[in-house]
Design an enzyme around this catalytic site. Sequence first.
Site, short mmCIF file in Angstrom:
data_model
loop_
_atom_site.label_atom_id
_atom_site.label_comp_id
_atom_site.label_asym_id
_atom_site.label_seq_id
_atom_site.Cartn_x
_atom_site.Cartn_y
_atom_site.Cartn_z
N ARG A 165 0.84 -1.21 0.00
CA ARG A 165 0.00 0.00 0.00
C ARG A 165 0.87 1.26 0.00
NH1 ARG A 165 -2.70 -3.82 -0.66
NH2 ARG A 165 -4.50 -4.51 0.54
N SER A 239 -10.59 0.18 3.95
CA SER A 239 -9.74 -0.04 5.13
C SER A 239 -9.21 1.30 5.62
CB SER A 239 -8.55 -0.93 4.78
OG SER A 239 -8.98 -2.11 4.17
N GLU A 335 -4.45 4.45 6.46
CA GLU A 335 -4.24 4.25 5.02
C GLU A 335 -4.65 5.48 4.18
OE1 GLU A 335 -5.19 0.36 2.96
OE2 GLU A 335 -6.41 1.73 1.77
P1 FAD Z 1 -8.55 9.63 -4.28
O1 FAD Z 1 -9.18 9.31 -2.98
O2 FAD Z 1 -9.21 10.62 -5.15
O3 FAD Z 1 -7.03 10.06 -4.02
C1 FAD Z 1 -6.22 9.31 -3.17
C2 FAD Z 1 -4.81 9.92 -3.18
O4 FAD Z 1 -4.24 9.76 -4.49
C3 FAD Z 1 -4.82 11.42 -2.89
O5 FAD Z 1 -3.65 11.74 -2.18
C4 FAD Z 1 -4.77 12.03 -4.29
O6 FAD Z 1 -4.19 13.33 -4.32
C5 FAD Z 1 -3.89 11.04 -5.04
N1 FAD Z 1 -4.20 11.01 -6.48
C6 FAD Z 1 -5.38 10.64 -7.05
N2 FAD Z 1 -5.27 10.68 -8.39
C7 FAD Z 1 -4.01 11.10 -8.66
C8 FAD Z 1 -3.28 11.36 -9.87
N3 FAD Z 1 -3.83 11.19 -11.08
N4 FAD Z 1 -2.01 11.80 -9.77
C9 FAD Z 1 -1.42 11.99 -8.56
N5 FAD Z 1 -2.07 11.76 -7.38
C10 FAD Z 1 -3.33 11.32 -7.44
N6 FAD Z 1 -7.74 0.12 -1.83
C11 FAD Z 1 -6.99 -0.97 -2.09
O7 FAD Z 1 -5.77 -0.86 -2.28
N7 FAD Z 1 -7.55 -2.21 -2.12
C12 FAD Z 1 -8.86 -2.41 -1.92
O8 FAD Z 1 -9.32 -3.54 -1.98
C13 FAD Z 1 -9.67 -1.27 -1.64
N8 FAD Z 1 -10.99 -1.42 -1.38
C14 FAD Z 1 -11.75 -0.34 -1.09
C15 FAD Z 1 -13.11 -0.53 -0.81
C16 FAD Z 1 -13.92 0.55 -0.52
C17 FAD Z 1 -15.38 0.32 -0.24
C18 FAD Z 1 -13.38 1.85 -0.53
C19 FAD Z 1 -14.26 3.04 -0.28
C20 FAD Z 1 -12.03 2.06 -0.78
C21 FAD Z 1 -11.19 0.96 -1.06
N9 FAD Z 1 -9.83 1.10 -1.32
C22 FAD Z 1 -9.06 0.00 -1.61
C23 FAD Z 1 -9.19 2.42 -1.26
C24 FAD Z 1 -9.31 3.21 -2.60
O9 FAD Z 1 -10.36 2.73 -3.38
C25 FAD Z 1 -8.02 3.14 -3.42
O10 FAD Z 1 -6.95 3.67 -2.69
C26 FAD Z 1 -8.13 3.92 -4.74
O11 FAD Z 1 -6.98 3.72 -5.52
C27 FAD Z 1 -8.36 5.42 -4.53
O12 FAD Z 1 -8.70 5.98 -5.78
P2 FAD Z 1 -9.37 7.40 -5.88
O13 FAD Z 1 -9.37 7.78 -7.32
O14 FAD Z 1 -10.67 7.43 -5.19
O15 FAD Z 1 -8.30 8.28 -5.10
P1 NAP Z 2 -9.93 -10.94 4.77
O1 NAP Z 2 -10.04 -11.86 3.60
O2 NAP Z 2 -10.93 -10.99 5.86
O3 NAP Z 2 -8.47 -11.06 5.39
C1 NAP Z 2 -8.09 -10.23 6.49
C2 NAP Z 2 -6.70 -9.75 6.27
O4 NAP Z 2 -5.86 -10.88 6.22
C3 NAP Z 2 -6.56 -9.02 4.96
O5 NAP Z 2 -6.35 -7.68 5.25
C4 NAP Z 2 -5.41 -9.69 4.24
O6 NAP Z 2 -4.30 -8.83 4.06
C5 NAP Z 2 -4.95 -10.78 5.15
N1 NAP Z 2 -4.91 -12.07 4.43
C6 NAP Z 2 -5.95 -12.94 4.25
N2 NAP Z 2 -5.52 -14.04 3.60
C7 NAP Z 2 -4.21 -13.86 3.37
C8 NAP Z 2 -3.20 -14.65 2.74
N3 NAP Z 2 -3.47 -15.86 2.23
N4 NAP Z 2 -1.96 -14.14 2.65
C9 NAP Z 2 -1.67 -12.94 3.14
N5 NAP Z 2 -2.58 -12.14 3.76
C10 NAP Z 2 -3.83 -12.60 3.88
O7 NAP Z 2 -9.86 -9.41 4.22
P2 NAP Z 2 -10.99 -8.42 3.74
O8 NAP Z 2 -11.06 -7.29 4.65
O9 NAP Z 2 -12.23 -9.16 3.35
O10 NAP Z 2 -10.32 -7.89 2.38
C11 NAP Z 2 -10.09 -8.76 1.30
C12 NAP Z 2 -9.03 -8.17 0.41
O11 NAP Z 2 -9.47 -6.90 -0.13
C13 NAP Z 2 -7.72 -7.90 1.13
O12 NAP Z 2 -6.66 -8.17 0.26
C14 NAP Z 2 -7.80 -6.42 1.46
O13 NAP Z 2 -6.52 -5.81 1.49
C15 NAP Z 2 -8.61 -5.86 0.29
N6 NAP Z 2 -9.38 -4.69 0.72
C16 NAP Z 2 -8.72 -3.51 0.84
C17 NAP Z 2 -9.40 -2.37 1.23
C18 NAP Z 2 -8.68 -1.05 1.31
O14 NAP Z 2 -9.34 -0.02 1.45
N7 NAP Z 2 -7.38 -1.03 1.24
C19 NAP Z 2 -10.74 -2.43 1.51
C20 NAP Z 2 -11.39 -3.66 1.41
C21 NAP Z 2 -10.69 -4.79 1.01
P3 NAP Z 2 -4.09 -7.79 2.88
O15 NAP Z 2 -4.98 -6.62 3.21
O16 NAP Z 2 -2.65 -7.46 2.98
O17 NAP Z 2 -4.47 -8.42 1.59
#
Ligand code: FAD
Ligand code: NAP
Length: 340
Positions: A165, A239, A335
Amino acid sequence: MPLFLPHFNIQKFNTLAVPAVANYFVSVQSDEDLREAIAFAKAEQLPLLVLGGGSNIVLRSDFPGLVLHMKTRGIDLVEESDEFVWLKVAAGENWHELVEYSLDNGFYGLENLSLIPGSVGAAPIQNIGAYGVELKDVFAELSALNIQSGLMVTFTNESCQFGYRDSIFKQSLKDQYIITSVTLKLRKVPELNLEYPALRAALIDIPEGEITAEQVSAAVIAIRQSKLPDPVQIPNVGSFFKNPIIPIGQFEHLKSSYPTIVSYPIDAQQVKLAAGWLIDQAGWRGREVNGVKVHQDQALVLTNPGKLEGKLILQLADSVVASVQEKFGVVLEMEPRVYP
Ligand code: FAD
Ligand code: NAP
């Protein structure tokens, strides 16, 4: 010349639905718009907030600057080999629509990253990841505009310094570049990643050799919809905290006190803990403070059902961090990025 809208309400442009006003807002539809927007911000001495889908930001208060909303479009196949295609995608494209486009066209590698909200341009910022796949696994290169010099620069996978991340754009190059396009290297024949137990379980009825990328995408979508709140219904940013990575010695100590602690090995020295488990064990799952909540089905998600101010969410986050630190000695890192 793009329109610079003064005193603009950005509540609908952040998925936490925090009420906030930006001094100026501009919708960027081309590289030319982008250059004009930067020139405007420099002339008016305004700080910039580059905005995609607003799904990974927390607005602490109004934004005293220019919000630059990336709305550029375009998906181009720029190179092809027997095994791969290279797609150059404009920063303003929607991430999940890109995943659907890739599957519709028989290009594979994005299926585990289905239904992640936000824009393509934001995906490299935190190296988006889910279900065992990260952006870096399919990333070829990106183009970004240097805000100071106005030069367009190409970043390779290596120069982005992707981590968990994390990328160089959150570290040493923070706020210095605006990503204008991302080029992905996708497979013509899928190589599925089913390492996450929840994903494997969802596909248990299909013999492993017969599982398709479309089925993986559908399973990811179904799992996500079953446990994650839809930001349109219940405002959230996914998250709220990163999963902490701790030294093995500290982990062994914790494991002796908490034998059921959820963990995943990173390497011989480090272990990743599930932040959601720590928050749940500290008693926060489902709790509400001043109208903002820790989500009942996934304690890693904070929600803002009343569309209240960002500072209330940050106060709740601080309380969660303090109590997890007190109970486990582990410091959770947020995050999403906080503005201003
Ligand atoms: P924004 O919120 O608009 O911006 C985020 C940051 O990026 C800000 O600092 C912004 O300035 C910068 N930025 C945006 N666009 C640019 C650009 N073109 N150039 C330079 N900087 C820029 N994230 C995960 O990694 N995995 C997941 O599974 C995941 N699941 C999610 C589930 C839900 C329900 C929600 C609400 C969020 C989740 N996220 C997840 C977080 C989010 O969706 C990601 O981080 C996504 O990439 C953010 O995109 P955005 O366009 O909305 O960014
Ligand atoms: P989950 O499956 O309930 O698992 C809980 C956590 O355990 C996750 O955060 C995941 O880490 C870790 N995990 C599970 N299985 C794993 C494996 N085999 N090896 C290594 N790590 C493992 O998680 P969840 O909340 O439903 O999310 C599912 C996936 O979507 C995850 O990868 C999570 O990162 C992603 N997600 C991200 C966001 C966001 O905003 N960043 C939001 C929703 C979901 P990791 O997070 O490192 O994968």
